[in-house]
Design a protein around this motif. Structure first.
Motif, PDB file in Angstrom:
ATOM      1  N   PRO A  97     -15.706  13.297   5.850  1.00 31.71           N
ATOM      2  CA  PRO A  97     -17.154  13.285   6.016  1.00 31.71           C
ATOM      3  C   PRO A  97     -17.804  14.631   6.316  1.00 31.71           C
ATOM      4  CG  PRO A  97     -16.121  12.521   8.032  1.00 31.71           C
ATOM      5  CD  PRO A  97     -15.010  12.776   7.060  1.00 31.71           C
ATOM      6  N   SER A 119     -26.604  13.583   0.292  1.00 30.09           N
ATOM      7  CA  SER A 119     -25.793  14.311  -0.682  1.00 30.09           C
ATOM      8  C   SER A 119     -24.727  13.426  -1.328  1.00 30.09           C
ATOM      9  CB  SER A 119     -25.123  15.514  -0.006  1.00 30.09           C
ATOM     10  OG  SER A 119     -24.292  15.069   1.050  1.00 30.09           O
ATOM     11  N   GLU A 120     -24.445  12.266  -0.734  1.00 32.94           N
ATOM     12  CA  GLU A 120     -23.407  11.373  -1.254  1.00 32.94           C
ATOM     13  C   GLU A 120     -23.973  10.219  -2.087  1.00 32.94           C
ATOM     14  OE1 GLU A 120     -19.608  11.376   0.166  1.00 32.94           O
ATOM     15  OE2 GLU A 120     -20.418  13.276  -0.482  1.00 32.94           O
ATOM     16  N   PRO A 180     -24.924  10.287   4.124  1.00 35.91           N
ATOM     17  CA  PRO A 180     -25.856  11.395   3.885  1.00 35.91           C
ATOM     18  C   PRO A 180     -26.386  11.391   2.449  1.00 35.91           C
ATOM     19  CG  PRO A 180     -23.605  12.207   4.037  1.00 35.91           C
ATOM     20  CD  PRO A 180     -23.548  10.751   4.363  1.00 35.91           C
ATOM     21  N   TRP A 216     -17.923   6.307   4.776  1.00 37.79           N
ATOM     22  CA  TRP A 216     -18.872   6.723   5.830  1.00 37.79           C
ATOM     23  C   TRP A 216     -18.993   5.667   6.910  1.00 37.79           C
ATOM     24  CZ3 TRP A 216     -20.633  11.521   6.460  1.00 37.79           C
ATOM     25  CH2 TRP A 216     -20.406  12.403   5.400  1.00 37.79           C
ATOM     26  N   CYS A 246     -19.781  17.748   5.204  1.00 30.21           N
ATOM     27  CA  CYS A 246     -20.587  18.164   4.053  1.00 30.21           C
ATOM     28  C   CYS A 246     -21.137  19.571   4.250  1.00 30.21           C
ATOM     29  CB  CYS A 246     -21.770  17.217   3.856  1.00 30.21           C
ATOM     30  SG  CYS A 246     -21.294  15.520   3.539  1.00 30.21           S
TER      31      CYS A 246
END
Lengths: 105, 367
Positions: free
Chosen positions: A84, B198-199, B196, B133, A86
């Motif tokens: 996770p 971006s995912e 997030p 996540w 980023c």
């Protein structure tokens, strides 16, 4: 905090090959690495995903894995390599002199 | 310890309990860890490809054999036990391989983890990226109400959910709705809390691939004029679910909520080698939560390092199930009831939460 100052972090032999230690200075915390081939690196101490100290993580080659969520960073560049995480990790210049590791923070 | 009435809590992560957990210092908090020397931890964390390659070959090889036997039995009553065995072998390791490869610890080689993770995610009908996540949040805020999206059932327990999950009939349809939502480029509100931005594109792409596979299975059934193709892909996610839920309810149910010590909210259970193969050693669940970077094959060794600092492991799956079901039955009438095991004399005390804000409404029973 001063910037660009070289700070003595630890003795060079205080870190085993392919390992990481924690270094706290003023109000910041850092992770100091020694890779398998003997190179030293420094990054921010906390993972960019959550406030977990990377010094409890696992160094594999030139990669550090966060101990909480297994996110990975490339140690020399700080680049995020596995979710996770980023956001890239901030890195700091390192030099070794007279058996001491210095970081430029 | 006296019990006080507890108001029914909102377990959704978009409700008021999320904010309350943050205000109480329970979100993204520092958790208790057992003291293990760094040198030993480095040994335990070491990654290998060998055990996971061996286990994956055994798993898929066994699936092929059982699948062939099930195929031969189709049209006879032998199909019932044959497909049950196939389904259990499809879904149970599917769940545990999804889990271990999601952590990226099963194999040393990253792409191997990713390939098995993607396959296993489909097999257990979990959207690969959202669940990655979700599971990260589960590890950050384990059984923190309002924060952890993977709490199986609230207190008092909803038996209907647990019973439906024997055939994945509660979670399965939810996941299928999510696939559809993601296919059309949308997310659930709660998913926005932990995935997030971006995912998001990756989520949508994976859902479209899943949908194509499901459509191919439907097409194969229509072409064959039989549900047989779906009995091998898709339906086993449902009819093979009994062991998944059986293992799953032993992990945290009946234990504390809102504490910062996995020894209080997580259960380790001794199991035989067959069950440990199916579960990939996730019966060592306290160990896994406390040190998630230790791969499954090293968890028995980690258990030996930790056990002097932990409550005794439950002696077998049936003992654990009995404890869980007894606790859930008590929680039906007394939602504050939790099981608390005594610590050995060698252990450090439990950490029950953020010290100045402990929840005094809990009723525990030392077993």
């Amino acid at each position: 905090m001063r910037t660009g100052t070289w700070i003595e972090a630890c003795a060079a032999d205080a870190i085993e090959a392919e390992d990481v230690i924690r270094f706290d200075f003023e109000d910041r915390t850092y992770a100091i690495y020694r890779t398998e081939n003997g190179d030293y690196y420094a990054t921010d101490g906390y993972c960019t995903h959550e406030k977990i100290h990377l010094s409890n993580g696992l160094v594999m080659g030139s990669v550090i894995e966060c101990p909480k969520h297994n996110g990975r960073f490339d140690i020399p560049t700080g680049k995020a390599k596995r979710a996770p995480v980023c956001v890239d990790l901030k890195t700091y210049p390192v030099k070794v002199e007279a058996g001491k590791v210095y970081i430029q923070a | 310890m006296a019990s006080t009435d507890r108001r029914k809590r909102d377990y959704s992560i978009t409700g008021p309990e999320n904010q309350r957990a943050q205000e109480r210092g329970l979100a993204a908090a520092e958790w208790y860890t057992c003291p293990i020397p760094r040198q030993r931890m480095k040994e335990l964390m070491k990654r290998k490809n060998g055990p996971a390659i061996r286990d994956t070959l055994i798993w898929f090889g066994s699936l092929l054999i059982l699948g062939y036997l099930a195929y031969l039995s189709w049209g006879t009553w032998w199909a019932v036990p044959a497909f049950l065995a196939y389904g259990i072998l499809y879904a149970t390791p599917g769940d545990s391989r999804w889990h271990e490869c999601g952590h990226g610890t099963a194999f040393k080689t990253p792409w191997m983890n990713e390939v098995v993770y993607q396959i296993a995610s489909f097999m257990v009908l979990r959207s690969a990226t959202p669940w990655r996540w979700s599971h990260a949040r589960h590890h950050t805020d384990t059984i923190i109400v309002g924060r952890d999206p993977e709490i199986i059932t609230e207190r008092p327990p909803v038996w209907k959910i647990l019973l439906m999950q024997i055939f994945h009939l509660y979670g399965g349809p939810i996941e299928l709705k999510r696939f559809a939502l993601h296919t059309f480029g949308k997310l659930e509100e709660q998913e926005r809390d932990y995935i997030p931005a971006s995912e998001h594109r990756k989520v949508f792409r994976e859902a479209r691939i899943y949908m194509l596979i499901l459509l191919a299975v439907v097409a194969a059934c229509i072409y064959a004029g039989s549900i047989l193709p779906a009995m091998f892909v898709f339906f086993p996610s449902f009819y093979g679910g009994i062991v998944v839920i059986t293992f799953g309810i032993t992990q945290h149910l009946g234990l504390y909520e809102d504490v910062l010590d996995h020894r209080l909210n997580t259960r380790t259970v001794y199991m035989n080698p067959v069950l440990r193969f199916l579960y990939w050693n996730m019966n060592y669940h306290v160990e896994h939560h406390m040190f998630p970077m230790v791969p499954y094959h090293a968890l028995p060794k980690l258990h030996e390092e930790m056990k002097a600092d932990c409550p005794a492991a439950r002696r077998g799956l049936f003992a654990a199930l009995k404890e869980v079901i007894t606790a859930l039955r008590k929680q039906k009438h007394d939602p504050a009831y939790v099981v608390e095991k005594p610590l050995p004399a060698t252990a450090r005390p439990y950490v029950r939460g953020v010290p100045q804000q402990q929840d005094t409404s809990l009723r525990s029973e030392v077993l």
